[in-house]
Design an enzyme around this catalytic site. Structure first.
Site, short mmCIF file in Angstrom:
data_model
loop_
_atom_site.label_atom_id
_atom_site.label_comp_id
_atom_site.label_asym_id
_atom_site.label_seq_id
_atom_site.Cartn_x
_atom_site.Cartn_y
_atom_site.Cartn_z
N LYS A 116 11.23 9.37 -6.61
CA LYS A 116 10.00 8.56 -6.58
C LYS A 116 9.35 8.51 -7.97
O LYS A 116 8.72 7.51 -8.30
CB LYS A 116 9.01 9.14 -5.56
CG LYS A 116 9.59 9.35 -4.16
CD LYS A 116 10.17 8.10 -3.54
CE LYS A 116 11.31 8.46 -2.60
NZ LYS A 116 12.09 7.32 -2.13
N GLU A 200 -0.90 10.99 -6.35
CA GLU A 200 -1.34 9.61 -6.18
C GLU A 200 -2.75 9.59 -5.60
O GLU A 200 -3.14 10.48 -4.86
CB GLU A 200 -0.45 8.87 -5.16
CG GLU A 200 0.87 8.40 -5.69
CD GLU A 200 1.67 7.67 -4.61
OE1 GLU A 200 1.16 7.45 -3.50
OE2 GLU A 200 2.82 7.33 -4.92
N HIS A 235 5.33 9.10 11.15
CA HIS A 235 6.27 8.43 10.25
C HIS A 235 7.47 7.85 10.98
O HIS A 235 8.50 7.57 10.38
CB HIS A 235 6.68 9.36 9.11
CG HIS A 235 5.47 9.89 8.40
ND1 HIS A 235 4.60 9.06 7.73
CD2 HIS A 235 4.96 11.13 8.31
CE1 HIS A 235 3.61 9.80 7.25
NE2 HIS A 235 3.80 11.04 7.58
N ARG A 292 18.70 0.26 1.95
CA ARG A 292 19.59 0.10 3.09
C ARG A 292 19.14 -1.09 3.93
O ARG A 292 18.05 -1.63 3.71
CB ARG A 292 19.52 1.35 3.98
CG ARG A 292 18.11 1.56 4.53
CD ARG A 292 18.00 2.66 5.56
NE ARG A 292 16.68 2.67 6.17
CZ ARG A 292 15.60 3.26 5.67
NH1 ARG A 292 15.68 3.90 4.50
NH2 ARG A 292 14.44 3.21 6.30
C1 MV4 Z 1 0.39 7.27 1.12
C2 MV4 Z 1 -0.70 7.06 1.99
C3 MV4 Z 1 -1.93 6.92 1.43
N1 MV4 Z 1 -2.08 6.97 0.10
N2 MV4 Z 1 0.20 7.33 -0.19
C4 MV4 Z 1 3.70 7.95 4.47
C5 MV4 Z 1 5.15 7.63 4.42
C6 MV4 Z 1 5.51 7.55 3.00
N3 MV4 Z 1 6.46 6.50 2.78
C7 MV4 Z 1 4.22 7.31 2.29
N4 MV4 Z 1 3.18 7.52 3.24
C8 MV4 Z 1 1.88 7.37 2.89
N5 MV4 Z 1 1.63 7.41 1.56
C9 MV4 Z 1 -1.03 7.18 -0.68
N6 MV4 Z 1 -1.19 7.25 -1.99
C10 MV4 Z 1 -0.46 7.00 3.35
C11 MV4 Z 1 0.83 7.17 3.81
C12 MV4 Z 1 0.98 7.10 5.22
C13 MV4 Z 1 1.72 6.08 5.82
C14 MV4 Z 1 2.39 5.12 5.09
C15 MV4 Z 1 3.13 4.14 5.70
C16 MV4 Z 1 3.19 4.09 7.08
C17 MV4 Z 1 2.55 5.03 7.82
C18 MV4 Z 1 1.81 6.04 7.22
C19 MV4 Z 1 1.17 6.99 7.99
C20 MV4 Z 1 0.46 7.97 7.38
C21 MV4 Z 1 0.36 8.03 6.01
#
Ligand code: MV4
Length: 508
Positions: A116, A200, A235, A292
């Site tokens: 990342k 972040e 997730h 993917r």
């Molecule tokens: C975040 C976020 C809020 N702020 N990053 C969760 C999965 C991963 N791909 C990244 N995720 C998140 N990153 C920042 N800076 C909130 C999430 C997140 C989330 C993101 C996508 C779909 C569902 C989620 C559920 C909880 C938190």
């Protein structure tokens, strides 16, 4: 064009790829473990080879064995599906080294997106907007403290080798930073063998919107519209749709162009997905790229009229993309329900077993991508996704109506499934209004988990959800996982939302 393709996967996605092979006149080769001898993908493929015990590490993740089957069967290419080896750069490289075409991006592109921090550095150079924070490994607590103070709390610590929700820590205030950094580091080391973490800005209640891209090996790249994936829990995505209720044509074009810029910056080929977090004001930020074909690809297929698996195979065989960006047209509305073998009355835990009766829906605007059949026993060893019910219509309202009708026709006997959850979501006024964010499903489930802790003060959502729940299901004595975290304060304030979110993250 290839004459024979090996599908290094199982379940509904293996069946999906086998169908594409059949349509293209390509011989399909299935692989199976001990518990998949009678599985649908084995029955549908032209040939099938045994690759080992139930444990994925000894079968579907066994690179040497799979490459040996490719050699013995004479397959010229391997489609990895999703999960298993699909994002494994070592496997992609091992295919190349064995003279077998990997149907997907190069190992180099996968490696870049797998880190990342590397991805963020590259996107920074390419002028892609990403979530504010560091794009390098945090070197010290002092550095973390300075960056966090500059961007403002809450912040999130993430493992560079993580993704998909693994190895994340939410930090609400400077007091918690030091211990969170320690914990994030050791968790990253334990989970990924790499303690690198970065930081972040935390986006509160974002929407998860992703953009499908396709790149050929001649340097052409197109975007194919977004998918709204905000309806998820721990997730795990539950329902996806396209177009997103939030996205207007201008935002779509901007997001699409940025997704193509991301892909170009990684020399990306084949099908890929660029994930964004978006706030309700339509600001969006690059999050990560999935290298993917995704579970939810059918919604994009329905709104574009394209067959993504055909295109993946054609691109891998060296063909040029057969259309330009201007020729891509988005029409109608599609929505996917992920049908899992899990028990709604027991925390949605996996619920494998024998399928004694199966009535699958069909009819106008309904697509059923399934890996199951009546009489088959769902093994406990793998992801419990049984099938995907995908609805399509002229607009969102018609699509919801068709899916509700199809859910009415759908019956799976002998095992528990999450089918009832989709009736609740699709009937929920908030969902129908398109008011979504990544906390949506936790709120819906928390609200209906028990009457004692229902929100005080006439929340419309709560009343409707509770009413529906009473009609559709007996009240369960125990509450669902996340619901219990809400405690006594259930009046929909952001404080309990944040608590629920934080709890969800820790267990994810
Ligand atoms: C975040 C976020 C809020 N702020 N990053 C969760 C999965 C991963 N791909 C990244 N995720 C998140 N990153 C920042 N800076 C909130 C999430 C997140 C989330 C993101 C996508 C779909 C569902 C989620 C559920 C909880 C938190």
């Amino acid at each position: 064009m290839f004459k024979k393709i090996l599908i290094a996967n199982r379940g509904e996605i293996a069946v999906r790829v086998i169908r594409a092979c059949r349509e293209l006149g390509i011989t399909s080769v299935a692989v199976y473990s001990d518990v998949d001898r009678a599985s649908l993908h084995v029955r549908k493929a032209d040939e099938a080879y045994y690759i080992g015990p139930a444990a994925a590490s000894e079968s579907y993740l066994n690179i040497a064995e799979i490459l040996d089957v490719a050699r013995r069967s004479g397959a010229e290419a391997i489609h990895p599906g999703y999960g298993f080896l699909s994002e494994n750069a070592k496997f992609a490289q091992a295919c190349v080294d064995s003279g077998i075409k990997f149907i997907g991006p190069t190992a180099a592109a996968m490696e870049m997106m797998g880190s990342k921090t590397r991805a963020r550095q590259r996107m920074e150079q390419a002028g892609v907007p990403f979530v504010p924070g560091t794009s390098r490994a945090l070197e010290s607590f002092d550095e973390a403290e300075q960056v966090a103070a500059r961007i403002g709390y809450p912040v999130m610590l993430k493992a560079a080798a993580g993704g998909g929700g693994k190895g994340m820590r939410l930090v609400g205030s400077p007091d918690d930073l030091e211990s969170a950094l320690e914990a994030a580091r050791s968790e990253a080391q334990r989970s990924f063998g790499d303690s690198e973490v970065y930081l972040e800005k935390y986006i509160v209640n974002p929407r998860h919107i992703e953009m499908q891209i396709l790149g050929d090996e001649q340097g052409n790249c197109v975007w194919l519209g977004e998918r709204e994936c905000s309806i998820q829990r721990r997730h795990q995505k539950v329902l996806e749709e396209s177009p997103s209720p939030l996205v207007d044509p201008d935002m779509r074009r901007r997001m699409g162009e940025i997704a193509v810029r991301v892909a170009r910056a990684a020399d990306y080929t084949n099908a890929g997905t660029v994930e964004f977090l978006s706030d309700q004001e339509k600001n969006f930020y690059f999050l990560e790229m999935n290298t993917r074909l995704q579970v939810e690809h059918p919604v994009t297929e329905l709104i574009t009229g394209l067959d993504l698996v055909h295109l993946q195979i054609r691109i891998a065989s060296g063909e040029k993309l057969p259309f330009t960006q201007e020729q891509v047209q988005i029409r109608g509305h599609a929505m996917e329900c992920r049908i899992y073998a899990e028990d709604p009355d027991n925390h949605y835990f996996p619920s494998p077993g024998k399928i004694t009766l199966l009535l699958a829906p069909s009819g106008p605007g309904i697509r059923h991508d399934s890996g199951i059949y009546e009489g088959w026993t769902v093994p406990i060893d793998y992801d419990p996704l049984l099938a995907k019910l995908i609805g399509y219509g002229t607009d969102r309202k018609q699509t919801i109506g068709r899916l509700l009708r199809a859910l009415n026709e759908y019956f799976v006997g002998g095992i528990k499934t999450n089918l009832s959850l989709f009736r609740r979501i699709l009937n929920d006024p908030d969902f129908q209004a398109g008011n979504l964010d990544t906390g949506y499903l936790d709120r819906l489930l928390a609200l209906s988990a028990g009457t004692a802790s229902a929100p005080a003060g006439g929340s419309e959502i709560a009343a409707v959800a509770a009413g529906l729940f009473a009609v559709l299901e007996p009240i369960a004595p125990s509450s669902h996982g996340t619901s219990s975290h809400g405690g006594g304060d259930r009046n929909g304030t952001s404080s309990w939302k944040r608590t629920a979110r934080a709890e969800g993250l820790r267990s994810g």
